[in-house]
Design a protein around this motif. Structure first.
Motif, mmCIF file in Angstrom:
data_model
loop_
_atom_site.group_PDB
_atom_site.id
_atom_site.type_symbol
_atom_site.label_atom_id
_atom_site.label_comp_id
_atom_site.label_asym_id
_atom_site.label_seq_id
_atom_site.Cartn_x
_atom_site.Cartn_y
_atom_site.Cartn_z
ATOM 1 N N LEU A 192 2.093 5.934 -11.335
ATOM 2 C CA LEU A 192 0.929 5.148 -11.735
ATOM 3 C C LEU A 192 -0.298 6.050 -11.798
ATOM 4 N N PRO A 193 -1.281 5.701 -12.607
ATOM 5 C CA PRO A 193 -2.504 6.512 -12.658
ATOM 6 C C PRO A 193 -3.205 6.510 -11.303
ATOM 7 N N ALA A 194 -3.813 7.625 -10.964
ATOM 8 C CA ALA A 194 -4.563 7.723 -9.718
ATOM 9 C C ALA A 194 -5.853 6.926 -9.820
ATOM 10 N N LEU A 195 -6.358 6.473 -8.679
ATOM 11 C CA LEU A 195 -7.630 5.764 -8.668
ATOM 12 C C LEU A 195 -8.774 6.734 -8.932
ATOM 13 N N PRO A 196 -9.916 6.246 -9.442
ATOM 14 C CA PRO A 196 -11.070 7.122 -9.679
ATOM 15 C C PRO A 196 -11.487 7.848 -8.403
ATOM 16 N N LYS A 224 0.833 -1.207 0.000
ATOM 17 C CA LYS A 224 0.000 0.000 0.000
ATOM 18 C C LYS A 224 0.868 1.258 0.000
ATOM 19 N N GLN A 225 1.927 1.249 0.799
ATOM 20 C CA GLN A 225 2.823 2.398 0.853
ATOM 21 C C GLN A 225 3.518 2.613 -0.485
ATOM 22 N N ASN A 226 3.971 1.520 -1.115
ATOM 23 C CA ASN A 226 4.649 1.636 -2.408
ATOM 24 C C ASN A 226 3.722 2.229 -3.462
ATOM 25 N N LEU A 227 2.476 1.771 -3.484
ATOM 26 C CA LEU A 227 1.518 2.284 -4.469
ATOM 27 C C LEU A 227 1.208 3.754 -4.219
ATOM 28 N N GLN A 228 1.097 4.146 -2.981
ATOM 29 C CA GLN A 228 0.829 5.545 -2.663
ATOM 30 C C GLN A 228 1.989 6.434 -3.093
ATOM 31 N N GLU A 229 3.213 5.946 -2.949
ATOM 32 C CA GLU A 229 4.377 6.715 -3.389
ATOM 33 C C GLU A 229 4.378 6.929 -4.901
ATOM 34 N N LEU A 230 3.710 6.020 -5.629
ATOM 35 C CA LEU A 230 3.640 6.129 -7.092
ATOM 36 C C LEU A 230 2.379 6.845 -7.556
ATOM 37 N N GLY A 231 1.600 7.395 -6.620
ATOM 38 C CA GLY A 231 0.422 8.149 -6.978
ATOM 39 C C GLY A 231 -0.853 7.345 -7.053
ATOM 40 N N SER A 232 -0.830 6.098 -6.658
ATOM 41 C CA SER A 232 -2.018 5.259 -6.689
ATOM 42 C C SER A 232 -2.336 4.797 -5.267
ATOM 43 N N ASP A 233 -3.029 3.698 -5.129
ATOM 44 C CA ASP A 233 -3.353 3.192 -3.802
ATOM 45 C C ASP A 233 -3.785 1.732 -3.919
ATOM 46 N N LEU A 234 -3.851 1.063 -2.785
ATOM 47 C CA LEU A 234 -4.304 -0.330 -2.712
ATOM 48 C C LEU A 234 -5.745 -0.357 -2.218
#
Length: 634
Positions: free
Chosen positions: A111-115, A14-24
């Motif tokens: 990464l693209p942001a979530l909707p 989750k932390q890695n995805l948030q650092e890339l602009g997305s989320d889990l």
């Protein structure tokens, strides 16, 4: 379950995805309802997922497909090592025709942001996760299995190791891989000291190139490290070592390590894993002697297969009732290839509460060799499982310390995770000894024991040692083991048809071409020689009578092929009976593998034995009175 490690991995992701602009997105509930609901809310037209080979993964995906609208596609993807993949189950052919190694994908910068407005949920607490797991298994495990799991300590070494690797997350594991590959280059570096110590403890004569699977296998199996990444990094560093012309050894406390061992171990582990992944994937559509495709299960991260058949309780209401089940279904099962109907999914308790049959193969064999039992015993109403040990058949053959204890623990975990109910375990040859070890050390999981020309000696004067004999094992010289194992391995590979015919003296036609070809195919797998080498390092076994009577003490049947060319089978069977008051002996007109040579006689003996167990008073956990007569050879 290492829940703390799992939560650590999820939080790291989750932390890695948030650092890339997305989320889990964390959702709770059955996958067949949660995932379609998510796809619908996002108006998704496609779901992309990484393909796995475990049976439970395919079962979950099938449920999701059934719940999705036809407008939504599921697109699995594979991250294999080599580009061109003309599949062959022969490793040498596979190796010759495969393409060049593919470079691993680079970490994206963004990464693209979530909707907007999408509820991403929360990572559950350890307490909530524990409750969810308990609820998921409620009604699926027999009471004996649930009780066993609650009583066991959770500090097993491999579970602890898995938790640490999972909790560390991808960056930490990538850093560990970096230090692993370079630990012999700079042994004096403080950062490499711990890793070098771990490598040296794993690189022993019994398990050459065994350090990487010992340290990283769980990370590889669970996706924290990809096979492609491991193979690429190992080969890149090995090339740098060659360019520098360095061949010296690193060492700690007089233990030496060749410079390239970490790289070779990592590359070998990834390559063995990759080949067996493709082997398992294609096995799902392979014609088998049981009529059903093998199923796959990862044990401690390693791919293994097992054979089973669906229950026929709905089709035959009397099946599974120990007072009415008969042998009539044996002929019907043998003459019909029709798929029986399903009354209970795997892992769920069927209408009958009888134990399941667990069928255990011998040295050099595999689960499918029980081809004459699987459907026949299932037709009588029982759940039947025939797993293949790690290192045998089409199961993965990594460099492990193969031993009686390792294979016993494999059976224990198979019963707990796959069968999920007590078993009547039947084993042939060394599989008989491993079955007896399972019954002896975990008697609450075993309702009855059947030995078919079992390995193991009788010693009525045996006294258990006061110290663990494995703590100071007698290790033979490595050079002697290498020469002897390679010579014997080559001899056996060139004499398989002749040896099989000798082992099947009554019905040599049953030692057919298929059986010989499967044994030869497995002998060509990467790592097969290492499994054979392990025989020279096996610890001294406990006497069979000590396991059967003193530790297990439950009902035991010996179905002995009296014409076994490997030993005085009649004397061995009667000797065990005389030493144990819980053993019944039935001599069969057969050789070393009676289950495959005279399956109808073995099936009859197994069903009568099961009926005797299930008809006993269920409130009394004692062995039923056994008929200890030795039957004449017909």
């Amino acid at each position: 379950m290492p829940h703390a490690g799992l939560l650590g991995a999820v939080n790291a992701l989750k932390q890695n995805l948030q650092e890339l602009g997305s989320d889990l997105v964390v959702l709770h509930g059955p996958v067949e309802s949660v995932l379609p609901d998510l796809a619908n809310s996002l108006q998704a037209s496609s779901i992309v997922l990484e393909e796995e080979i475990e049976y439970r993964w395919h079962t979950a995906v099938d449920k999701v497909k059934d719940a999705l609208p036809s407008s939504v596609d599921i697109n699995p993807w594979r991250m294999h090592i080599f580009g061109q993949l003309p599949y062959s189950d022969n490793y040498q052919t596979f190796k010759q025709k495969r393409g060049s190694a593919t470079q691993p994908l680079q970490r994206p910068k963004k990464l693209p942001a979530l909707p907007a407005g999408l509820d991403v949920g929360q990572v559950p607490s350890a307490t909530d996760l524990e409750a969810a797991v308990t609820a998921a298994f409620s009604g699926r495990q027999a009471p004996e299995v649930s009780a066993f799991l609650h009583e066991q300590p959770t500090s097993q070494a491999w579970l602890s190791q898995m938790s640490k690797q999972l909790a560390a997350g991808e960056p930490a594991v990538q850093s560990a891989l970096h230090h692993y590959l370079r630990c012999a280059d700079s042994p004096d570096s403080a950062a490499n000291q711990d890793m070098l110590t771990a490598v040296l403890s794993s690189e022993v004569p019994a398990t050459p190139l065994g350090s990487f699977p010992a340290i990283f296998n769980q990370a590889l199996a669970l996706g924290t490290l990809s096979r492609r990444r491991i193979y690429y990094e190992a080969h890149q560093h090995q090339q740098r070592q060659k360019q520098k012309g360095r061949r010296w050894q690193a060492g700690i406390q007089k233990k030496k390590l060749a410079l390239d061992v970490p790289c070779r171990s990592a590359a070998n582990t990834a390559e063995v894993s990759d080949f067996h992944w493709h082997l398992a994937s294609n096995d799902r559509v392979r014609d088998t002697k049981t009529g059903d495709a093998p199923r796959h299960w990862r044990w401690r991260g390693f791919i293994t297969d097992y054979y089973t058949a669906e229950s026929v309780l709905q089709e035959n209401p009397s099946a599974g009732n120990p007072t009415t089940a008969s042998l009539d279904g044996l002929q019907a099962s043998a003459s019909s290839n029709a798929q029986p109907s399903t009354s209970a999914a795997e892992g769920q308790l069927p209408e009958s509460e009888a134990p399941a049959f667990l069928l255990v193969h011998g040295f050099g064999a595999f689960g499918e060799q029980w081809r004459g039992q699987i459907k026949a015993l299932t037709a009588a109403g029982y759940q039947v499982y025939a797993p293949t040990f790690p290192g045998y058949g089409r199961s993965e053959k990594q460099s492990l310390a193969y031993s009686q204890e390792l294979w016993r623990d494999f059976l224990r975990d198979f019963v707990l995770e796959v069968v999920q109910r007590p078993v009547v375990v039947a084993g042939n040859s060394i599989g008989g000894f491993i079955s007896a070890s399972l019954a002896a050390d975990y008697p609450s999981l075993v309702k009855g024991l059947v030995l078919l020309n079992s390995a193991g000696n009788v010693n009525t004067k045996y006294t258990p040692p006061t110290e663990d004999p494995s703590s100071s094992p007698s290790v033979p010289p490595k050079l002697l083991v290498d020469v002897a194992s390679q010579g014997l391995f080559l001899f056996l590979r060139t004499s398989v048809p002749r040896t099989l015919t000798r082992l099947y003296p009554v019905a040599p036609g049953n030692a057919d071409e298929w059986l010989g070809q499967e044994i030869l195919r497995a002998a060509g797998d990467p790592g097969a020689l290492g499994v054979f080498r392990s025989v020279f390092y096996l610890p001294k076994p406990r006497p069979l009578n000590y396991l059967v009577q003193d530790l297990f003490g439950g009902p035991t049947l010996v179905l002995q092929g009296a014409k076994d060319p490997l030993s005085n089978a009649v004397a061995r069977a009667n000797g065990l009976r005389d030493a144990c008051n819980n053993v019944e002996v039935q001599l069969l007109d057969a050789g070393h593998c009676p289950h495959d040579e005279v399956p109808h006689l073995v099936n009859e003996g197994l069903l009568k034995f099961m009926n005797k167990i299930t008809s006993a008073d269920k409130s009394k956990l004692v062995a039923p009175e056994l008929d200890r007569e030795t039957f004449p050879v017909s």
